[in-house]
Design a protein around this motif. Structure first.
Motif, PDB file in Angstrom:
ATOM      1  N   ASP A 144       0.791  -1.227   0.000  1.00  0.00           N
ATOM      2  CA  ASP A 144       0.000   0.000   0.000  1.00  0.00           C
ATOM      3  C   ASP A 144       0.826   1.281   0.000  1.00  0.00           C
ATOM      4  OD1 ASP A 144      -2.365  -1.621   0.328  1.00  0.00           O
ATOM      5  OD2 ASP A 144      -1.831  -1.828   2.442  1.00  0.00           O
ATOM      6  N   GLY A 145       2.147   1.162   0.031  1.00  0.00           N
ATOM      7  CA  GLY A 145       2.973   2.361   0.139  1.00  0.00           C
ATOM      8  C   GLY A 145       2.821   3.053   1.475  1.00  0.00           C
ATOM      9  N   ASP A 146       2.400   2.308   2.498  1.00  0.00           N
ATOM     10  CA  ASP A 146       2.124   2.863   3.825  1.00  0.00           C
ATOM     11  C   ASP A 146       3.339   2.673   4.735  1.00  0.00           C
ATOM     12  OD1 ASP A 146       1.143   3.702   6.242  1.00  0.00           O
ATOM     13  OD2 ASP A 146      -0.514   2.269   6.321  1.00  0.00           O
ATOM     14  N   PHE A 147       3.962   3.790   5.139  1.00  0.00           N
ATOM     15  CA  PHE A 147       5.160   3.745   5.975  1.00  0.00           C
ATOM     16  C   PHE A 147       4.852   3.939   7.461  1.00  0.00           C
ATOM     17  CE2 PHE A 147       7.085   4.431   1.880  1.00  0.00           C
ATOM     18  CZ  PHE A 147       8.353   3.888   1.978  1.00  0.00           C
ATOM     19  N   THR A 148       3.588   3.897   7.845  1.00  0.00           N
ATOM     20  CA  THR A 148       3.223   4.227   9.222  1.00  0.00           C
ATOM     21  C   THR A 148       3.932   3.341  10.243  1.00  0.00           C
ATOM     22  OG1 THR A 148       1.050   4.977   8.474  1.00  0.00           O
ATOM     23  CG2 THR A 148       1.310   4.538  10.823  1.00  0.00           C
ATOM     24  N   VAL A 149       3.882   2.029  10.055  1.00  0.00           N
ATOM     25  CA  VAL A 149       4.488   1.113  11.024  1.00  0.00           C
ATOM     26  C   VAL A 149       6.015   1.217  10.975  1.00  0.00           C
ATOM     27  CG1 VAL A 149       4.697  -1.297  11.743  1.00  0.00           C
ATOM     28  CG2 VAL A 149       2.508  -0.437  10.887  1.00  0.00           C
ATOM     29  N   VAL A 150       6.567   1.377   9.780  1.00  0.00           N
ATOM     30  CA  VAL A 150       8.020   1.544   9.654  1.00  0.00           C
ATOM     31  C   VAL A 150       8.477   2.784  10.416  1.00  0.00           C
ATOM     32  CG1 VAL A 150       9.888   2.083   8.044  1.00  0.00           C
ATOM     33  CG2 VAL A 150       8.241   0.298   7.480  1.00  0.00           C
ATOM     34  N   VAL A 151       7.748   3.887  10.267  1.00  0.00           N
ATOM     35  CA  VAL A 151       8.103   5.120  10.984  1.00  0.00           C
ATOM     36  C   VAL A 151       7.929   4.937  12.486  1.00  0.00           C
ATOM     37  CG1 VAL A 151       7.456   7.538  11.349  1.00  0.00           C
ATOM     38  CG2 VAL A 151       7.632   6.633   9.029  1.00  0.00           C
ATOM     39  N   ALA A 152       6.908   4.192  12.891  1.00  0.00           N
ATOM     40  CA  ALA A 152       6.718   3.929  14.321  1.00  0.00           C
ATOM     41  C   ALA A 152       7.923   3.177  14.887  1.00  0.00           C
ATOM     42  CB  ALA A 152       5.436   3.124  14.544  1.00  0.00           C
ATOM     43  N   GLY A 153       8.407   2.194  14.135  1.00  0.00           N
ATOM     44  CA  GLY A 153       9.611   1.484  14.566  1.00  0.00           C
ATOM     45  C   GLY A 153      10.805   2.410  14.657  1.00  0.00           C
ATOM     46  N   TYR A 154      10.897   3.326  13.713  1.00  0.00           N
ATOM     47  CA  TYR A 154      11.994   4.294  13.731  1.00  0.00           C
ATOM     48  C   TYR A 154      11.900   5.223  14.935  1.00  0.00           C
ATOM     49  CZ  TYR A 154      15.396   4.200  10.007  1.00  0.00           C
ATOM     50  OH  TYR A 154      16.490   3.892   9.244  1.00  0.00           O
ATOM     51  N   VAL A 155      10.690   5.617  15.303  1.00  0.00           N
ATOM     52  CA  VAL A 155      10.531   6.484  16.477  1.00  0.00           C
ATOM     53  C   VAL A 155      11.086   5.791  17.713  1.00  0.00           C
ATOM     54  CG1 VAL A 155       8.839   7.527  18.036  1.00  0.00           C
ATOM     55  CG2 VAL A 155       8.578   7.785  15.569  1.00  0.00           C
ATOM     56  N   VAL A 156      10.761   4.510  17.871  1.00  0.00           N
ATOM     57  CA  VAL A 156      11.262   3.752  19.021  1.00  0.00           C
ATOM     58  C   VAL A 156      12.798   3.714  18.997  1.00  0.00           C
ATOM     59  CG1 VAL A 156      11.336   1.478  20.114  1.00  0.00           C
ATOM     60  CG2 VAL A 156       9.187   2.336  19.159  1.00  0.00           C
ATOM     61  N   MET A 157      13.370   3.398  17.829  1.00  0.00           N
ATOM     62  CA  MET A 157      14.831   3.322  17.730  1.00  0.00           C
ATOM     63  C   MET A 157      15.481   4.675  17.947  1.00  0.00           C
ATOM     64  SD  MET A 157      15.650   0.693  14.607  1.00  0.00           S
ATOM     65  CE  MET A 157      14.444   1.360  13.471  1.00  0.00           C
ATOM     66  N   ARG A 158      14.901   5.725  17.381  1.00  0.00           N
ATOM     67  CA  ARG A 158      15.531   7.042  17.454  1.00  0.00           C
ATOM     68  C   ARG A 158      15.478   7.632  18.857  1.00  0.00           C
ATOM     69  NH1 ARG A 158      17.046   9.285  12.645  1.00  0.00           N
ATOM     70  NH2 ARG A 158      17.705   7.568  11.318  1.00  0.00           N
ATOM     71  N   LEU A 159      14.417   7.374  19.573  1.00  0.00           N
ATOM     72  CA  LEU A 159      14.360   7.867  20.957  1.00  0.00           C
ATOM     73  C   LEU A 159      15.487   7.256  21.781  1.00  0.00           C
ATOM     74  CD1 LEU A 159      10.512   7.861  21.683  1.00  0.00           C
ATOM     75  CD2 LEU A 159      12.011   9.852  21.417  1.00  0.00           C
ATOM     76  N   ALA A 160      15.726   5.962  21.567  1.00  0.00           N
ATOM     77  CA  ALA A 160      16.817   5.296  22.289  1.00  0.00           C
ATOM     78  C   ALA A 160      18.169   5.827  21.836  1.00  0.00           C
ATOM     79  CB  ALA A 160      16.737   3.787  22.075  1.00  0.00           C
ATOM     80  N   LEU A 161      18.344   6.021  20.520  1.00  0.00           N
ATOM     81  CA  LEU A 161      19.628   6.497  20.004  1.00  0.00           C
ATOM     82  C   LEU A 161      19.918   7.928  20.464  1.00  0.00           C
ATOM     83  CD1 LEU A 161      22.078   5.895  18.212  1.00  0.00           C
ATOM     84  CD2 LEU A 161      20.777   6.821  16.269  1.00  0.00           C
ATOM     85  N   ILE A 162      18.905   8.780  20.460  1.00  0.00           N
ATOM     86  CA  ILE A 162      19.093  10.156  20.934  1.00  0.00           C
ATOM     87  C   ILE A 162      19.506  10.150  22.402  1.00  0.00           C
ATOM     88  CG2 ILE A 162      17.881  12.315  21.444  1.00  0.00           C
ATOM     89  CD1 ILE A 162      16.174  11.737  18.906  1.00  0.00           C
ATOM     90  N   SER A 163      18.894   9.267  23.174  1.00  0.00           N
ATOM     91  CA  SER A 163      19.271   9.150  24.591  1.00  0.00           C
ATOM     92  C   SER A 163      20.734   8.749  24.731  1.00  0.00           C
ATOM     93  CB  SER A 163      18.376   8.127  25.293  1.00  0.00           C
ATOM     94  OG  SER A 163      17.023   8.513  25.231  1.00  0.00           O
ATOM     95  N   GLN A 164      21.188   7.847  23.870  1.00  0.00           N
ATOM     96  CA  GLN A 164      22.588   7.427  23.904  1.00  0.00           C
ATOM     97  C   GLN A 164      23.521   8.596  23.568  1.00  0.00           C
ATOM     98  OE1 GLN A 164      23.246   4.639  25.258  1.00  0.00           O
ATOM     99  NE2 GLN A 164      22.742   2.822  24.044  1.00  0.00           N
ATOM    100  N   TRP A 165      23.176   9.366  22.550  1.00  0.00           N
ATOM    101  CA  TRP A 165      24.026  10.498  22.180  1.00  0.00           C
ATOM    102  C   TRP A 165      24.053  11.553  23.286  1.00  0.00           C
ATOM    103  CZ3 TRP A 165      27.756  10.300  19.010  1.00  0.00           C
ATOM    104  CH2 TRP A 165      27.701   9.577  17.825  1.00  0.00           C
ATOM    105  N   LEU A 166      22.929  11.756  23.962  1.00  0.00           N
ATOM    106  CA  LEU A 166      22.907  12.725  25.063  1.00  0.00           C
ATOM    107  C   LEU A 166      23.751  12.231  26.238  1.00  0.00           C
ATOM    108  CD1 LEU A 166      19.166  13.848  24.974  1.00  0.00           C
ATOM    109  CD2 LEU A 166      21.180  15.127  24.198  1.00  0.00           C
TER     110      LEU A 166
END
Length: 405
Positions: free
Chosen positions: A118-140
């Motif tokens: 369907d060209g729907d990236f909603t779940v992929v972006v949701a997974g990225y949000v989870v990963m990015r929150l953790a990665l940003i915490s690591q960089w901080l």
């Protein structure tokens, strides 16, 4: 572990001061290997969906969706790998945040099907949000504890956060051309973050040898997907109509491709990532290598489905489904070996010649049959490997490289 700049053994509790980029015997940790296992799931989902798209005759949209999904997979892996190479403290907060990132990878993998269908990236972006929150915490954490690398760590945290907001906003973008335009703009922004974060300051203390090993391990992961996809398709074909000559040709050709491409990749592991420019070119170029290697498995499955009359592919389409990714791997490997100082002009020329022959074989699949084209591709890459090994044995530098392997 030896703390960077101190020479003493042990880690200060909760500190993330940066590892020594010249640390001896630096190897992948058990946590990094566990992290990689989550990407086995994501890569297999992407390859499976590409196979279905090829078999159903949706070649163009399937390749576009595959390229987009694989970028998400590769970029998530690459962000973690380079951070871990510089700031892996292996303490409790680090392990917990890594497990959070692993959860995000699995969420991303669950969204692959929706992107293809369907060209729907909603779940992929949701997974990225989870990963990015953790990665940003690591960089901080790194910015708080590592004074020398604070400016770069804060830039990474800021850049990752801003681009992630862009991915979220893109979910409301109109479809069609505009959707792919915004996708490419955000991809360019993602690729620009490391160059911006590292520019004009103290380089993040990643370990060149560790990075080269991590990339090698991911190469083995995607080659494993080729083996798995080939086995699955062969099993289905053999239980249907038996092991016919075309099936055996594809089996033999696929195994030759795995062995020869593995050998060509690891023909000299002494990558010289001494500058940021070299590291970025080498690291970014691996997107094509990884994506194309995984696509070979999908192509082999599509070729087998074609000879079993289960796919809407012409013989030429089936041959090119294998030939195109093989040619891409050869061409980009020639460039990467040259960039990293592990190859010569003649090496790149040899790989380019092999790529042209493989493409010609794929185009000639109507005359050779898909099985003949795949077997020919395997024999061609095997011949390229044999010539390269012969050339290396004749030169002192080449003999030294072979001894290191």
């Amino acid at each position: 572990m030896s703390d960077a700049g101190t020479g003493r053994t042990g880690r200060a509790r909760w500190a993330m001061r940066g590892r020594d980029p010249e640390e001896e015997h630096r190897a992948s940790t058990p946590l990094e290997l566990l992290f990689d296992l989550t990407f086995v799931v994501a890569v297999s989902q992407a390859a499976l969906r590409l196979h279905h798209a090829l078999a159903e005759g949706r070649t163009g949209p399937g390749i576009a969706a595959y390229a987009a999904v694989f970028f998400a997979i590769w970029w998530a892996w690459m962000n973690f790998t380079w951070f871990a190479s510089a700031y892996d403290t292996d303490d409790v907060p680090y392990r917990l945040l890594t497990l959070v990132q692993m959860t995000g990878v699995l969420v991303l993998a669950a969204g692959v099907r929706a992107v293809f269908e369907d060209g729907d990236f909603t779940v992929v972006v949701a997974g990225y949000v989870v990963m990015r929150l953790a990665l940003i915490s690591q960089w901080l954490r790194a910015a708080l504890a590592h004074r020398e690398g604070r400016a770069g760590a804060l830039r990474y945290a800021c850049g990752v956060a801003v681009v992630q907001l862009g991915w979220i906003a893109r979910l409301w973008a109109p479809g069609g051309t505009w959707a792919w335009t915004t996708f490419l703009v955000l991809v360019a922004a993602e690729l620009a973050v490391p160059a911006w974060a590292e520019h004009g300051g103290r380089r993040t203390p990643w370990h060149p040898g560790h990075i080269a090993e991590r990339y090698g391990l991911f190469t083995i992961i995607v080659l494993g997907e080729v083996i798995l996809a080939s086995f699955t398709a062969i099993q289905a074909a053999s239980t249907g109509h038996g092991l016919s000559t075309p099936v055996l040709q594809i089996t033999g050709g696929g195994l030759l491709l795995v062995l020869a491409l593995w050998w060509l990749y690891f023909i000299d592991t002494g990558a010289e990532l001494s500058t940021l420019r070299t590291a970025l070119l080498w690291g970014y170029g691996h997107y094509v290598v990884f994506a194309a290697l995984a696509a070979i498995g999908a192509g082999l499955e599509a070729a087998l489905a074609t000879i079993e009359h289960h796919a809407h592919l012409t013989p030429r389409g089936a041959g090119l489904a294998v030939a195109l990714p093989v040619a891409l791997v050869l061409l980009v490997l020639g460039v990467l070996h040259r960039v990293a100082g592990t190859g010569t002009g003649s090496h790149a020329l040899l790989l380019s010649g092999g790529a042209l022959v493989v493409l010609a074989l794929g185009y000639a699949a109507p005359a050779l049959g898909p099985g003949g084209a795949v077997l020919g591709a395997g024999l061609t890459v095997g011949a390229v490997l044999a010539v390269q090994l012969s050339v290396l044995r004749r030169s002192p530098a080449g003999r030294a490289g072979l001894r290191r392997d």
